[in-house]
Design a protein around this motif. Structure first.
Motif, PDB file in Angstrom:
ATOM      1  N   UNK A  45       0.814  -1.223   0.000  1.00  0.00           N
ATOM      2  CA  UNK A  45       0.000   0.000   0.000  1.00  0.00           C
ATOM      3  C   UNK A  45       0.844   1.268   0.000  1.00  0.00           C
ATOM      4  N   UNK A  46       2.139   1.120  -0.240  1.00  0.00           N
ATOM      5  CA  UNK A  46       3.013   2.281  -0.363  1.00  0.00           C
ATOM      6  C   UNK A  46       3.267   3.021   0.929  1.00  0.00           C
ATOM      7  N   UNK A  47       3.058   2.363   2.058  1.00  0.00           N
ATOM      8  CA  UNK A  47       3.243   3.029   3.349  1.00  0.00           C
ATOM      9  C   UNK A  47       4.671   2.922   3.877  1.00  0.00           C
ATOM     10  N   UNK A  48       5.457   2.020   3.294  1.00  0.00           N
ATOM     11  CA  UNK A  48       6.847   1.831   3.701  1.00  0.00           C
ATOM     12  C   UNK A  48       7.566   1.200   2.507  1.00  0.00           C
ATOM     13  N   UNK A  49       8.836   1.494   2.381  1.00  0.00           N
ATOM     14  CA  UNK A  49       9.576   0.904   1.264  1.00  0.00           C
ATOM     15  C   UNK A  49       9.926  -0.551   1.585  1.00  0.00           C
ATOM     16  N   UNK A  50      10.016  -1.383   0.570  1.00  0.00           N
ATOM     17  CA  UNK A  50      10.371  -2.777   0.822  1.00  0.00           C
ATOM     18  C   UNK A  50      11.759  -2.902   1.460  1.00  0.00           C
ATOM     19  N   UNK A  51      12.671  -2.030   1.081  1.00  0.00           N
ATOM     20  CA  UNK A  51      14.014  -2.063   1.668  1.00  0.00           C
ATOM     21  C   UNK A  51      13.946  -1.770   3.169  1.00  0.00           C
ATOM     22  N   UNK A  52      13.251  -0.699   3.530  1.00  0.00           N
ATOM     23  CA  UNK A  52      13.147  -0.323   4.938  1.00  0.00           C
ATOM     24  C   UNK A  52      12.441  -1.407   5.753  1.00  0.00           C
ATOM     25  N   UNK A  53      11.366  -1.951   5.221  1.00  0.00           N
ATOM     26  CA  UNK A  53      10.631  -2.991   5.942  1.00  0.00           C
ATOM     27  C   UNK A  53      11.507  -4.214   6.174  1.00  0.00           C
ATOM     28  N   UNK A  54      12.222  -4.631   5.152  1.00  0.00           N
ATOM     29  CA  UNK A  54      13.061  -5.826   5.266  1.00  0.00           C
ATOM     30  C   UNK A  54      14.255  -5.590   6.186  1.00  0.00           C
ATOM     31  N   UNK A  55      14.887  -4.443   6.065  1.00  0.00           N
ATOM     32  CA  UNK A  55      16.035  -4.144   6.920  1.00  0.00           C
ATOM     33  C   UNK A  55      15.612  -4.016   8.378  1.00  0.00           C
ATOM     34  N   UNK A  56      14.502  -3.340   8.622  1.00  0.00           N
ATOM     35  CA  UNK A  56      14.001  -3.205   9.996  1.00  0.00           C
ATOM     36  C   UNK A  56      13.627  -4.571  10.568  1.00  0.00           C
ATOM     37  N   UNK A  57      13.021  -5.421   9.769  1.00  0.00           N
ATOM     38  CA  UNK A  57      12.636  -6.757  10.233  1.00  0.00           C
ATOM     39  C   UNK A  57      13.864  -7.602  10.547  1.00  0.00           C
ATOM     40  N   UNK A  58      14.853  -7.574   9.657  1.00  0.00           N
ATOM     41  CA  UNK A  58      16.067  -8.347   9.890  1.00  0.00           C
ATOM     42  C   UNK A  58      16.779  -7.885  11.157  1.00  0.00           C
ATOM     43  N   UNK A  59      16.922  -6.572  11.323  1.00  0.00           N
ATOM     44  CA  UNK A  59      17.572  -6.062  12.532  1.00  0.00           C
ATOM     45  C   UNK A  59      16.781  -6.411  13.787  1.00  0.00           C
ATOM     46  N   UNK A  60      15.466  -6.371  13.693  1.00  0.00           N
ATOM     47  CA  UNK A  60      14.628  -6.764  14.820  1.00  0.00           C
ATOM     48  C   UNK A  60      14.902  -8.213  15.210  1.00  0.00           C
ATOM     49  N   UNK A  61      14.914  -9.102  14.232  1.00  0.00           N
ATOM     50  CA  UNK A  61      15.137 -10.523  14.517  1.00  0.00           C
ATOM     51  C   UNK A  61      16.531 -10.765  15.086  1.00  0.00           C
ATOM     52  N   UNK A  62      17.541 -10.080  14.553  1.00  0.00           N
ATOM     53  CA  UNK A  62      18.900 -10.269  15.060  1.00  0.00           C
ATOM     54  C   UNK A  62      19.066  -9.672  16.459  1.00  0.00           C
ATOM     55  N   UNK A  63      18.512  -8.491  16.690  1.00  0.00           N
ATOM     56  CA  UNK A  63      18.584  -7.885  18.024  1.00  0.00           C
ATOM     57  C   UNK A  63      17.898  -8.769  19.059  1.00  0.00           C
ATOM     58  N   UNK A  64      16.759  -9.301  18.706  1.00  0.00           N
ATOM     59  CA  UNK A  64      16.010 -10.156  19.617  1.00  0.00           C
ATOM     60  C   UNK A  64      16.770 -11.447  19.887  1.00  0.00           C
ATOM     61  N   UNK A  65      17.328 -12.036  18.848  1.00  0.00           N
ATOM     62  CA  UNK A  65      18.078 -13.285  19.008  1.00  0.00           C
ATOM     63  C   UNK A  65      19.285 -13.111  19.929  1.00  0.00           C
ATOM     64  N   UNK A  92      16.661  -6.825  -3.538  1.00  0.00           N
ATOM     65  CA  UNK A  92      16.382  -5.397  -3.718  1.00  0.00           C
ATOM     66  C   UNK A  92      17.615  -4.517  -3.919  1.00  0.00           C
ATOM     67  N   UNK A  93      18.801  -5.035  -3.669  1.00  0.00           N
ATOM     68  CA  UNK A  93      20.016  -4.220  -3.754  1.00  0.00           C
ATOM     69  C   UNK A  93      20.090  -3.547  -5.113  1.00  0.00           C
ATOM     70  N   UNK A  94      20.246  -2.206  -5.092  1.00  0.00           N
ATOM     71  CA  UNK A  94      20.282  -1.481  -6.359  1.00  0.00           C
ATOM     72  C   UNK A  94      21.408  -0.459  -6.434  1.00  0.00           C
ATOM     73  N   UNK A  95      22.151  -0.259  -5.346  1.00  0.00           N
ATOM     74  CA  UNK A  95      23.264   0.691  -5.389  1.00  0.00           C
ATOM     75  C   UNK A  95      24.337   0.280  -4.380  1.00  0.00           C
ATOM     76  N   UNK A  96      25.441   0.997  -4.395  1.00  0.00           N
ATOM     77  CA  UNK A  96      26.566   0.654  -3.516  1.00  0.00           C
ATOM     78  C   UNK A  96      26.241   0.806  -2.042  1.00  0.00           C
ATOM     79  N   UNK A  97      25.477   1.813  -1.698  1.00  0.00           N
ATOM     80  CA  UNK A  97      25.108   2.029  -0.298  1.00  0.00           C
ATOM     81  C   UNK A  97      24.295   0.850   0.217  1.00  0.00           C
ATOM     82  N   UNK A 102      23.813  -4.331   3.088  1.00  0.00           N
ATOM     83  CA  UNK A 102      23.580  -5.768   3.004  1.00  0.00           C
ATOM     84  C   UNK A 102      24.800  -6.553   3.479  1.00  0.00           C
ATOM     85  N   UNK A 103      25.977  -6.145   3.065  1.00  0.00           N
ATOM     86  CA  UNK A 103      27.201  -6.821   3.509  1.00  0.00           C
ATOM     87  C   UNK A 103      27.343  -6.746   5.025  1.00  0.00           C
ATOM     88  N   UNK A 104      26.994  -5.616   5.605  1.00  0.00           N
ATOM     89  CA  UNK A 104      27.086  -5.442   7.059  1.00  0.00           C
ATOM     90  C   UNK A 104      26.140  -6.386   7.790  1.00  0.00           C
TER      91      UNK A 104
END
Length: 130
Positions: A45-65, A92-97, A102-104
């Motif tokens: 629904x365009x409320x969040x970018x797929x990159x932000x959603x995925x990165x936030x979810x991954x960090x959430x899971x790793x922080x919790x673990x 989704x990777x599309x640029x160097x940043x 992703x590497x981090x």
């Protein structure tokens, strides 16, 4: 900018992330699936970018673990779900940043060391490192 009428969905997603991070319902593993589904809905629904959603979810899971104050089974469940947002980020990777980000997170996952969870008596005693 986000539409105010859709803010409750985003707030719900943030609340669910808080519940996961703090293991407020560790007996309810479906909370993780609900969190991920709501994130996908926000993206659709365009409320969040797929990159932000995925990165936030991954960090959430790793922080919790990594949190020894949480129950072991909950930490493992979050770690078991980390592959899902990581897989999306890889697509989704599309640029160097983004590639550096992703590497981090890949490195973080690859070198993750889980400490045992604290026992209830250790939790009651407080921080042993103070």
């Amino acid at each position: 900018m986000f539409k105010p009428r859709n803010r409750p969905c985003r707030d719900c997603w943030h609340w669910q992330s808080f519940m996961i991070r703090c293991a407020l319902r560790p007996e309810e593993p479906r909370l993780i699936e609900c969190f991920m589904s709501l994130g996908v809905s926000l993206v659709e629904h365009g409320q969040i970018s797929p990159w932000h959603m995925s990165l936030a979810s991954l960090n959430l899971f790793l922080d919790t673990a990594c949190d020894p104050a949480l129950p072991w089974h909950w930490r493992n469940l979050c770690l078991d779900h980390a592959w899902r947002p990581l897989h999306v980020l890889q697509q989704l990777v599309s640029d160097r940043m983004q590639q550096r980000t992703l590497d981090t997170v890949r490195n973080r996952l690859a070198t993750l060391r889980l400490q045992p969870s604290l026992s209830p008596s250790e939790l009651a005693e407080g921080n042993p490192y103070e």
